[in-house]
Design a protein around this motif. Structure first.
Motif, mmCIF file in Angstrom:
data_model
loop_
_atom_site.group_PDB
_atom_site.id
_atom_site.type_symbol
_atom_site.label_atom_id
_atom_site.label_comp_id
_atom_site.label_asym_id
_atom_site.label_seq_id
_atom_site.Cartn_x
_atom_site.Cartn_y
_atom_site.Cartn_z
ATOM 1 N N ARG A 4 0.843 -1.197 0.000
ATOM 2 C CA ARG A 4 0.000 0.000 0.000
ATOM 3 C C ARG A 4 0.879 1.249 0.000
ATOM 4 N N THR A 5 0.638 2.128 -0.934
ATOM 5 C CA THR A 5 1.405 3.379 -1.006
ATOM 6 C C THR A 5 0.536 4.611 -0.788
ATOM 7 N N SER A 6 -0.775 4.424 -0.833
ATOM 8 C CA SER A 6 -1.698 5.550 -0.645
ATOM 9 C C SER A 6 -2.646 5.208 0.496
ATOM 10 N N ALA A 533 2.505 -1.846 4.411
ATOM 11 C CA ALA A 533 3.089 -0.582 3.972
ATOM 12 C C ALA A 533 4.373 -0.858 3.189
ATOM 13 N N GLU A 534 4.924 0.191 2.593
ATOM 14 C CA GLU A 534 6.153 0.042 1.821
ATOM 15 C C GLU A 534 7.290 -0.472 2.701
#
Length: 663
Positions: A4-6, A533-534
């Protein structure tokens, strides 16, 4: 895995120092959403060094929670990582009191709305439960993963009243090495780190001294065991475990004993890992999304509690293997525990009395006590182990689902005052392959309770009963259920001095009880795909060394000795974005003569290097830990050597003899 990046919120993170009432500063890293409104705080609190050792895992989940509107905070226990103070025992009174202070400190911050949740796996799951039992007012909910409610009989120290040689020693040795690591000068300062390290090293003690000094379930083990008083827990509890994790029974007990309006249980086929990480065995699930719904309900007042009370995965029959990708099966839901969907079915043993006298190396194919998803962690085909045991078989006429804890009752005649009995349940395929389903053990001197030692009167007969670890498994028609009984299980169980004598088992009055469940699965139980997350961007450089086997069994045929070598594969070599390089190497060795219980030996060697080449900072920690025994004592030997820039900064050895009061 979806990276997930957003997120709904942009985030920021900073490193903090949390002040305690005695002036000690705990090192913390906080990820927060960029908002003017205060938000609930989530706490993960453990000793495993947030700036390096758990940093890759931390970056998978803490920024994810922050992106969904929570202040997610990771804190190192005092005396570890970059926190001040000195290390102590696991879940010590000081550690838990500090944790309560941290919860209250978080609730008082201007960016927190006063509500706190706590989560963690293993150590972090343990102290989440124990701090919840201390009931700090801001703590409203926890998520405890792969943890225990019973520090004596469901942890790494004892099993069925017997010393767990495999992890009593290995984990004490690992913690000796971990506790000896230095703070990082980048985070505590060039002027302070060495003094902090020396203070820490001078306080370090091998934890095995304490653990072996308490061989029955006394006050030491009762403290911190929340099963002593489930009613002390006021926070809502989401308890999570895996069928290949040794602590899964705790999930069932928490669901059974906590109020149904504030507890839920979830058990998958997983090992000792967060269920979103995709490590063996799967299937992995969208665990972060699942916990977000939990936090939203209890900390933000949104949404309903997940139903049903317990969600569990019943695996299909599968061939024995030391690693699996995804295990086939189905999810079932239980509205209550004990479950109305489960019936106890008794299988009576048949035959004439038989001598159970297993060779001392029985158990070399037990697999790892705490599997982490490595390629050699799980038990291989059990046929050799079965041949070293006395077996009873029960044909499967129709598909049989088992969900819960099996129980055995055995009519035993022993000729010695001390000994142990181990029971395994295996799934036998038509081709003869034997897949381990569940197991349990009993120290015969603990048959009247784990809190006392009652020697067996030689030559007498008694009926003993004990439970096996919980499991969800489907036996198909045409297979056989095998109950295998042995008098040894090395290196899981440290052999009693009289173990070589074995015992006589009378099938008349001996039985296996299985919790058989209705063959109905819940189509409404679904999980999203795993999401994180990243990643932090840690590199794992390849080395020129040939990889060592995860588990290697060596037999000396002429001498009748067996050696098991285990590479725990915790960290390896890592290169971090901030320039830190970390290298770990560990080897556990377990040796025994197949006829002599007093020949049992364990050894653990650790080497840890932490350095920043461009800074010229270079430190190493080397430890050696050993345990041996005679009929009356355990003998422990430990050594720590720490260097800075190649020069010895600290060197200490310990030698201790500990009476065998029950082990």
């Amino acid at each position: 895995m979806n990276i997930r990046t957003s997120f709904p919120y942009e985030t920021t993170h900073e490193d903090l120092r949390i002040p305690l009432s005695d002036g000690t500063l705990l090192y913390a890293r906080a990820w927060r959403p960029l908002t003017d409104e205060p938000v609930p705080a989530l706490l993960e609190y453990l000793p495993y060094r947030l700036t390096d050792w758990t940093a890759p895992r931390d970056f998978q989940r803490h920024p994810w929670y922050a992106g969904h509107g929570y202040a997610s905070v990771r804190v190192d226990v005092r005396g570890h990582g970059n926190s001040e103070g000195v290390p102590g025992d696991e879940y010590a009174v000081t550690e838990l009191a500090d944790g309560v202070e941290v919860v209250n400190w978080l609730a008082a911050q201007p960016w927190c709305d006063g509500k706190v949740g706590m989560f963690g796996i293993s150590w972090g799951g343990f102290n989440s439960l124990q701090i919840a039992a201390l009931a700090p007012e801001p703590l409203k909910a926890i998520v405890t993963v792969c943890s225990t409610d019973d520090r004596y009989d469901n942890d790494v120290h004892y099993m069925g009243g017997s010393v767990l040689a495999v992890d009593m020693h290995a984990w004490a040795a690992a913690m000796l090495a971990f506790s000896s690591r230095p703070p990082d000068p980048r985070h505590v300062g060039e002027a302070a780190w060495r003094e902090m390290w020396v203070e820490r090293l001078e306080a370090v003690q091998p934890l095995v001294h304490t653990w072996l000094a308490h061989q029955t379930r006394d006050r030491y083990w009762r403290r911190g065991s929340v099963c002593e008083d489930y009613g002390a827990i006021k926070a809502a509890v989401l308890a999570v475990g895996g069928w290949h994790d040794p602590y899964r029974d705790t999930v069932l007990r928490l669901v059974e004993h906590l109020p149904p309006d504030r507890v839920r249980g979830l058990i998958g086929p997983w090992s000792h890992q967060y269920p979103d990480r995709g490590l063996s065995p799967g299937p992995a699930i969208g665990f972060l999304q699942e916990t977000l719904r939990w936090w939203d309900h209890w900390l933000k007042g949104r949404g309903a509690l997940p139903e049903p009370l317990l969600r569990a995965y019943v695996t299909d029959s599968h061939r024995p293997a030391t690693v699996y990708g995804t295990l086939p099966g189905r999810w079932v839901g239980e509205p209550a525990l004990p479950s109305p969907n489960v019936t106890t079915v008794t299988y009576a043993c048949q035959g004439a009395p038989v001598l159970v006298r297993s060779p001392m190396h029985t158990g070399v194919d037990a697999g790892r006590f705490i599997p982490f998803g490595n390629d050699a962690d799980l038990p291989p085909d059990q046929r050799e182990e079965d041949a070293r045991s006395v077996c009873f078989e029960f044909p499967v006429a129709e598909e049989t689902w088992v969900l819960g804890r099996a129980r055995v009752g055995l009519r035993v005649t022993a000729q010695a005052p001390r000994g142990q009995v181990v029971a395994r349940v295996c799934d036998i395929a038509p081709d003869g392959s034997s897949t381990l389903v569940t197991r349990g053990a009993l120290n015969l001197s603990a048959r009247q309770g784990r809190d006392r030692t009652v020697p067996w009167t030689p030559g007498t007969t008694e009926e003993v009963t004990f439970e096996l670890n919980a499991v969800g498994h489907a036996f198909p028609p045409g297979h056989r259920i095998r109950l295998a009984v042995s008098s040894a299980y090395w290196p899981w169980i440290w052999p009693q001095p009289d173990s070589a004598a074995g015992f006589t088992l009378d099938p008349a009055g001996s039985f296996l009880e299985l919790p058989v469940r209705k063959r109905e699965f819940d189509r409404n139980i679904r999980f999203e795909e795993p999401e994180q997350a990243e990643p932090l961007g840690v590199n794992f450089p390849a080395t020129l060394d040939e990889p060592r086997p995860g588990r290697l069994v060596v037999r000396d045929v002429a001498r009748g000795t067996w050696r098991l070598e285990v590479d725990p594969r915790y960290g390896g070599t890592r290169a971090y974005p901030d320039g830190l390089e970390s290298t770990e190497d560990a080897l556990e060795t377990y040796t025994i003569d197949e006829t002599d219980p007093l020949s049992a030996r364990t050894r653990s060697d650790w080497s840890i290097r932490l350095h920043r080449p461009e800074q010229g900072w270079d430190t190493t920690v080397r430890t050696r830990s050993e345990i041996s025994c005679d009929g009356d004592h355990f003998t422990t030997s430990d050594e720590v050597i720490c260097t800075e820039g190649g020069q010895v900064l600290f060197h200490r050895t310990w030698e201790k003899r500990i009476p065998r009061t029950a082990g």
